[in-house]
Design an enzyme around this catalytic site. Structure first.
Site, PDB file in Angstrom:
ATOM      1  N   ARG A   1     -20.613  54.133  50.460  1.00 46.28           N
ATOM      2  CA  ARG A   1     -19.764  53.159  51.393  1.00 46.28           C
ATOM      3  C   ARG A   1     -18.392  53.149  51.341  1.00 46.28           C
ATOM      4  O   ARG A   1     -17.848  52.440  51.057  1.00 46.28           O
ATOM      5  CB  ARG A   1     -20.342  51.730  50.469  1.00 46.28           C
TER       6      ARG A   1
ATOM      7  N   SER B   1     -25.162  43.986  52.075  1.00 45.51           N
ATOM      8  CA  SER B   1     -25.047  43.876  50.524  1.00 45.51           C
ATOM      9  C   SER B   1     -23.690  43.410  50.131  1.00 45.51           C
ATOM     10  O   SER B   1     -22.777  43.650  50.873  1.00 45.51           O
ATOM     11  CB  SER B   1     -25.208  45.129  49.879  1.00 45.51           C
TER      12      SER B   1
END
Ligand SMILES: Cc1cc2nc3c(=O)[nH]c(=O)nc-3n(C[C@H](O)[C@H](O)[C@H](O)COP(=O)(O)OP(=O)(O)OC[C@H]3O[C@@H](n4cnc5c(N)ncnc54)[C@H](O)[C@@H]3O)c2cc1C
Length: 280
Positions: A162, A213
């Site tokens: 990420r 998330s």
């Protein structure tokens, strides 16, 4: 190009929280977007894709905000070589559908991610459980820094979990990305597609306002224990750890309080939590 002043922008994010932007722009095409960025000179600005990883904490955003998903819409596919160049404003679900139409092994594992190509590359979006991320088949990224158009190779993008080099280059705009996919029989890809969608089916946050998330690194058990806690308007998702949902009309301060609670809980147990969300 559309230009709004004192414009409420929560509605352009999937979390549906936050204040207004002093100046909000929706360029119609690549030329309008790059000319606008050029006109800012050294002044900072913010780029908004589908807003699916952004928590707008501020009541007022002074920096100009530019939405990319009405511009940068080109998709050029060469079905023979399997190479495609996709504008940063294209929704990755459209990119995947376009690939499938010509028999390419698109990243169907990412079909459940509501991202633009620009946002997905910036975040190196992916699904760990399916061992897939947007950078897997990426060849290069075309960028604009306000003065020059350049191309970064996959290596130069320094992707990790990420993360991409663009986190360290806030004034760099991703214009397009080039990928290469193999050809694959349609029954095989359809089966992979079903598995991908099935795996995300029971996650409650998919039907509620959220930004996916919250943390890219956290203690999974601890986040499990926070499920269902929070306020009437917002809280940690009931059946998905590491997710905050907005049940409707949540306040930004409530979401900040949930984040603080998660951080403190980690610290008290000697654990680390690293935010995945981009906070404005
Ligand atoms: C229901 C749901 C499910 C999700 N599932 C996943 C998942 O499985 N895996 C996952 O990784 N993420 C997931 N996410 C999070 C999110 O979708 C990803 O992080 C996605 O990559 C964000 O893309 P976006 O276009 O919405 O970017 P935005 O949220 O608009 O922006 C994210 C960041 O990218 C920057 N950015 C956007 N466009 C550009 C550009 N053209 N040039 C430079 N910078 C740019 C923005 O400034 C910002 O810093 C989920 C979110 C939701 C709401």
């Amino acid at each position: 190009m559309k230009h709004f002043q004192r414009h409420p922008i929560a509605k352009y994010t999937t979390l549906k929280v936050g204040g207004y932007a002093d100046n909000f722009y929706i360029p119609n095409d690549r030329e309008e977007l790059t000319e606008l960025i050029q006109s800012f000179g050294s002044h900072q600005f913010l780029l908004l894709g589908n807003g699916s990883n952004i928590f707008i904490k501020s009541k007022r955003i002074k920096k100009p905000v530019l939405m990319t998903n009405k511009s940068l819409k080109d998709v050029d596919i060469d079905a023979t070589t399997g190479k495609l160049r996709v504008g940063a404003g294209v929704d990755i679900r459209k990119m995947i559908a376009d690939c499938l139409r010509v028999g390419l092994r698109a990243p169907v594992e990412l079909l459940t991610i509501p991202a633009t190509v620009g946002g997905a590359v910036y975040m190196n979006a992916g699904r760990t459980s399916m061992n897939s991320s947007i950078s897997d088949n990426l060849i290069e990224v075309e960028v604009f820094d306000g003065k020059h158009f350049t191309t970064l190779s996959r290596k130069e993008c320094t992707f990790s979990h990420r993360y991409s080099v663009f986190h360290r280059r806030p004034q760099t705009t991703i214009l397009s990305a080039t990928f290469q996919y193999d050809r694959i029989p349609s029954d095989v890809i359809q089966s992979l597609k079903r598995t991908s969608i099935e795996a995300a089916k029971d996650k409650d946050y998919r039907n509620l306002a959220s930004a996916g998330s919250v943390f890219k690194k956290c203690d999974y058990q601890l986040m499990q224990s926070l499920r269902g806690t929070g306020f009437r308007r917002t809280g940690f998702a009931r059946n998905t750890p590491n997710c905050i949902v907005n049940y409707g009309d949540a306040y930004a301060w409530q979401i900040s309080a949930l984040l603080a609670y998660a951080y403190v809980s980690h610290r008290l147990r000697g654990k680390q939590a690293i935010l995945e969300w981009q906070v404005w």
